[in-house]
Design a protein around this motif. Structure first.
Motif, PDB file in Angstrom:
ATOM      1  N   GLN A 159       0.815  -1.218   0.000  1.00 16.98           N
ATOM      2  CA  GLN A 159       0.000   0.000   0.000  1.00 16.98           C
ATOM      3  C   GLN A 159       0.848   1.267   0.000  1.00 16.98           C
ATOM      4  N   ARG A 160       2.150   1.144   0.270  1.00 13.07           N
ATOM      5  CA  ARG A 160       3.036   2.322   0.260  1.00 13.07           C
ATOM      6  C   ARG A 160       3.449   2.698  -1.157  1.00 13.07           C
ATOM      7  N   VAL A 161       3.237   1.787  -2.110  1.00 16.50           N
ATOM      8  CA  VAL A 161       3.575   2.084  -3.510  1.00 16.50           C
ATOM      9  C   VAL A 161       2.314   2.631  -4.190  1.00 16.50           C
ATOM     10  N   VAL A 162       1.382   1.743  -4.476  1.00 20.62           N
ATOM     11  CA  VAL A 162       0.074   2.158  -4.994  1.00 20.62           C
ATOM     12  C   VAL A 162      -0.928   1.781  -3.906  1.00 20.62           C
ATOM     13  N   ALA A 163      -1.785   2.706  -3.545  1.00 17.39           N
ATOM     14  CA  ALA A 163      -2.638   2.517  -2.367  1.00 17.39           C
ATOM     15  C   ALA A 163      -4.019   2.059  -2.781  1.00 17.39           C
ATOM     16  N   GLY A 164      -4.347   0.810  -2.497  1.00 17.80           N
ATOM     17  CA  GLY A 164      -5.716   0.364  -2.726  1.00 17.80           C
ATOM     18  C   GLY A 164      -5.866  -0.917  -3.519  1.00 17.80           C
ATOM     19  N   ILE A 165      -4.754  -1.479  -4.023  1.00 19.25           N
ATOM     20  CA  ILE A 165      -4.851  -2.733  -4.783  1.00 19.25           C
ATOM     21  C   ILE A 165      -4.898  -3.897  -3.800  1.00 19.25           C
ATOM     22  N   GLY A 166      -5.922  -4.718  -3.882  1.00 21.48           N
ATOM     23  CA  GLY A 166      -6.051  -5.888  -3.020  1.00 21.48           C
ATOM     24  C   GLY A 166      -5.735  -7.166  -3.782  1.00 21.48           C
ATOM     25  N   ASN A 167      -5.952  -8.291  -3.123  1.00 19.14           N
ATOM     26  CA  ASN A 167      -5.488  -9.567  -3.677  1.00 19.14           C
ATOM     27  C   ASN A 167      -6.228  -9.975  -4.956  1.00 19.14           C
ATOM     28  N   ILE A 168      -7.507  -9.707  -5.027  1.00 26.05           N
ATOM     29  CA  ILE A 168      -8.254 -10.023  -6.259  1.00 26.05           C
ATOM     30  C   ILE A 168      -7.666  -9.245  -7.424  1.00 26.05           C
ATOM     31  N   TYR A 169      -7.543  -7.936  -7.228  1.00 26.19           N
ATOM     32  CA  TYR A 169      -7.200  -7.051  -8.338  1.00 26.19           C
ATOM     33  C   TYR A 169      -5.736  -7.149  -8.713  1.00 26.19           C
ATOM     34  N   ALA A 170      -4.847  -7.503  -7.759  1.00 34.68           N
ATOM     35  CA  ALA A 170      -3.441  -7.714  -8.120  1.00 34.68           C
ATOM     36  C   ALA A 170      -3.338  -8.845  -9.149  1.00 34.68           C
ATOM     37  N   SER A 171      -4.055  -9.953  -8.913  1.00 35.03           N
ATOM     38  CA  SER A 171      -4.030 -11.054  -9.879  1.00 35.03           C
ATOM     39  C   SER A 171      -4.649 -10.636 -11.204  1.00 35.03           C
ATOM     40  N   GLU A 172      -5.766  -9.935 -11.152  1.00 34.49           N
ATOM     41  CA  GLU A 172      -6.448  -9.533 -12.388  1.00 34.49           C
ATOM     42  C   GLU A 172      -5.615  -8.544 -13.198  1.00 34.49           C
ATOM     43  N   ILE A 173      -4.958  -7.628 -12.511  1.00 36.35           N
ATOM     44  CA  ILE A 173      -4.132  -6.615 -13.190  1.00 36.35           C
ATOM     45  C   ILE A 173      -2.976  -7.284 -13.923  1.00 36.35           C
ATOM     46  N   LEU A 174      -2.303  -8.231 -13.243  1.00 35.94           N
ATOM     47  CA  LEU A 174      -1.152  -8.881 -13.876  1.00 35.94           C
ATOM     48  C   LEU A 174      -1.584  -9.780 -15.029  1.00 35.94           C
ATOM     49  N   HIS A 175      -2.767 -10.351 -14.925  1.00 33.02           N
ATOM     50  CA  HIS A 175      -3.288 -11.131 -16.061  1.00 33.02           C
ATOM     51  C   HIS A 175      -3.552 -10.219 -17.252  1.00 33.02           C
ATOM     52  N   ARG A 176      -4.210  -9.112 -16.983  1.00 34.27           N
ATOM     53  CA  ARG A 176      -4.502  -8.152 -18.062  1.00 34.27           C
ATOM     54  C   ARG A 176      -3.217  -7.641 -18.695  1.00 34.27           C
ATOM     55  N   ALA A 177      -2.162  -7.479 -17.870  1.00 32.14           N
ATOM     56  CA  ALA A 177      -0.894  -6.947 -18.381  1.00 32.14           C
ATOM     57  C   ALA A 177      -0.018  -8.027 -19.008  1.00 32.14           C
ATOM     58  N   GLY A 178      -0.361  -9.305 -18.822  1.00 33.81           N
ATOM     59  CA  GLY A 178       0.443 -10.388 -19.390  1.00 33.81           C
ATOM     60  C   GLY A 178       1.765 -10.602 -18.672  1.00 33.81           C
ATOM     61  N   VAL A 179       1.783 -10.359 -17.353  1.00 36.54           N
ATOM     62  CA  VAL A 179       3.025 -10.474 -16.571  1.00 36.54           C
ATOM     63  C   VAL A 179       2.796 -11.462 -15.427  1.00 36.54           C
ATOM     64  N   VAL A 203      -8.555  -2.125 -14.961  1.00 39.02           N
ATOM     65  CA  VAL A 203      -9.199  -3.150 -14.137  1.00 39.02           C
ATOM     66  C   VAL A 203      -9.969  -2.486 -12.986  1.00 39.02           C
ATOM     67  N   LEU A 204      -9.321  -1.554 -12.298  1.00 39.10           N
ATOM     68  CA  LEU A 204      -9.997  -0.952 -11.149  1.00 39.10           C
ATOM     69  C   LEU A 204     -11.198  -0.127 -11.585  1.00 39.10           C
TER      70      LEU A 204
END
Length: 267
Positions: A159-179, A203-204
């Motif tokens: 949360q000190r880097v980007v504030a508000g990304i939780g466990n669901i969205y971290a997985s979804e974001i990386l899938h969308r980004a292909g990483v 995603v958010l």
DNA sequence: ATATGCACCTGTGTGC
DNA sequence: TGCACACAGGTGCATA
């Protein structure tokens, strides 16, 4: 964040301009024990605005006084006209004029509720940039991610880097980004951090439009579930086909938390 | 700085 | 039906 933002919008619509006229505390043992005296001090104040910082809700009560709420893993806030009997895990009930009742429930009691001056709320110190605001610039994110050897999923959850990304969205974001979630920040290419930055926003904001992700507990301040669970690409889909390429979604644990990813789409 | 483990809690689903 | 166990949307602390 999408769930908290959805609740924020509901509270803003229903409570701004209303005056707090009563409070009942049924259970003070949350993550930190509730300070009943300072909570009760807000009776008589009026809600001026409802804002959000990361996953915290801030009800602004005038003269710099803020009523801070965090819902932890299982918390909910419902505002309705009438009261009814105390819910199974209802810990706090607040009455407003004109007629409205806010009920704060949290089975696991990982939530937080306190009152203070905004500048003195230690919970808000050190939080990173808001992912839906201007601070999330692709070049900035590239520098931040390249500056760490941590796995990129851990960095997104920090949360000190980007504030508000939780466990669901971290997985979804990386899938969308292909990483892949296990990639080290320092090893990321520019094109990858650019895709991550875009995925965070996309995603958010889509999840906010869909009013959050509902599995079982979560619902908004009207008691209505969100719909983002119907478009999840990988989260909670281990063994099911990736909606992009059809490969089987994998799950792995790091540090006690599940990550989901597509072994074909995510490099 | 970072990694790991655990703590805080209750509920639910699974396999035996 | 009962039981043990794993796991769940989050954060903070202690220890290496």
């Amino acid at each position: 964040l999408p769930e908290v933002e959805t609740i924020r919008r509901g509270l803003e619509r229903k409570l701004v301009g209303s005056t707090i006229v009563g409070m009942e505390v049924f259970e003070r043992r949350l993550r930190r024990p509730l300070d009943v005296r300072s909570l009760r001090s807000i009776v008589g104040r009026r809600v001026v605005a409802v804002t959000r910082r990361a996953k915290y809700l801030l009800l602004h009560l005038g003269e710099g006084v803020v009523w801070l709420l965090h819902l932890g893993m299982s918390g909910s806030v419902v505002v309705a006209r009438g009261g009814g009997p105390r819910g199974a895990h209802e810990h706090v009930r607040v009455r407003f004029d004109p007629e409205a009742v806010l009920r704060y429930s949290d089975p696991r009691r990982f939530g937080l509720m306190r009152v203070g001056r905004e500048a003195e709320l230690v919970e808000l110190r050190g939080l990173g940039v808001e992912p839906l605001g201007d601070g999330l610039d692709a070049s900035w994110l590239h520098r931040r991610l390249r500056a760490t050897r941590r796995e990129v999923k851990a960095a997104l959850l920090d949360q000190r880097v980007v504030a508000g990304i939780g466990n669901i969205y971290a997985s979804e974001i990386l899938h969308r980004a292909g990483v892949r979630p296990t990639r080290r920040g320092v090893r990321l290419r520019r094109c990858e951090t650019e895709r991550i930055a875009a995925a965070i926003r996309n995603v958010l904001s889509e999840a906010v439009e869909r009013r959050g992700t509902s599995f079982s507990d979560y619902f908004d301040s009207d008691g209505v579930p969100g719909t983002f669970q119907t478009v999840l690409g990988v989260f909670d889909r281990a063994g099911l086909p990736c909606p992009v390429c059809g490969a089987k979604v994998k799950r792995r644990l790091h540090g006690g938390r599940s990550s989901f990813y597509c072994p074909a789409c995510q490099k």
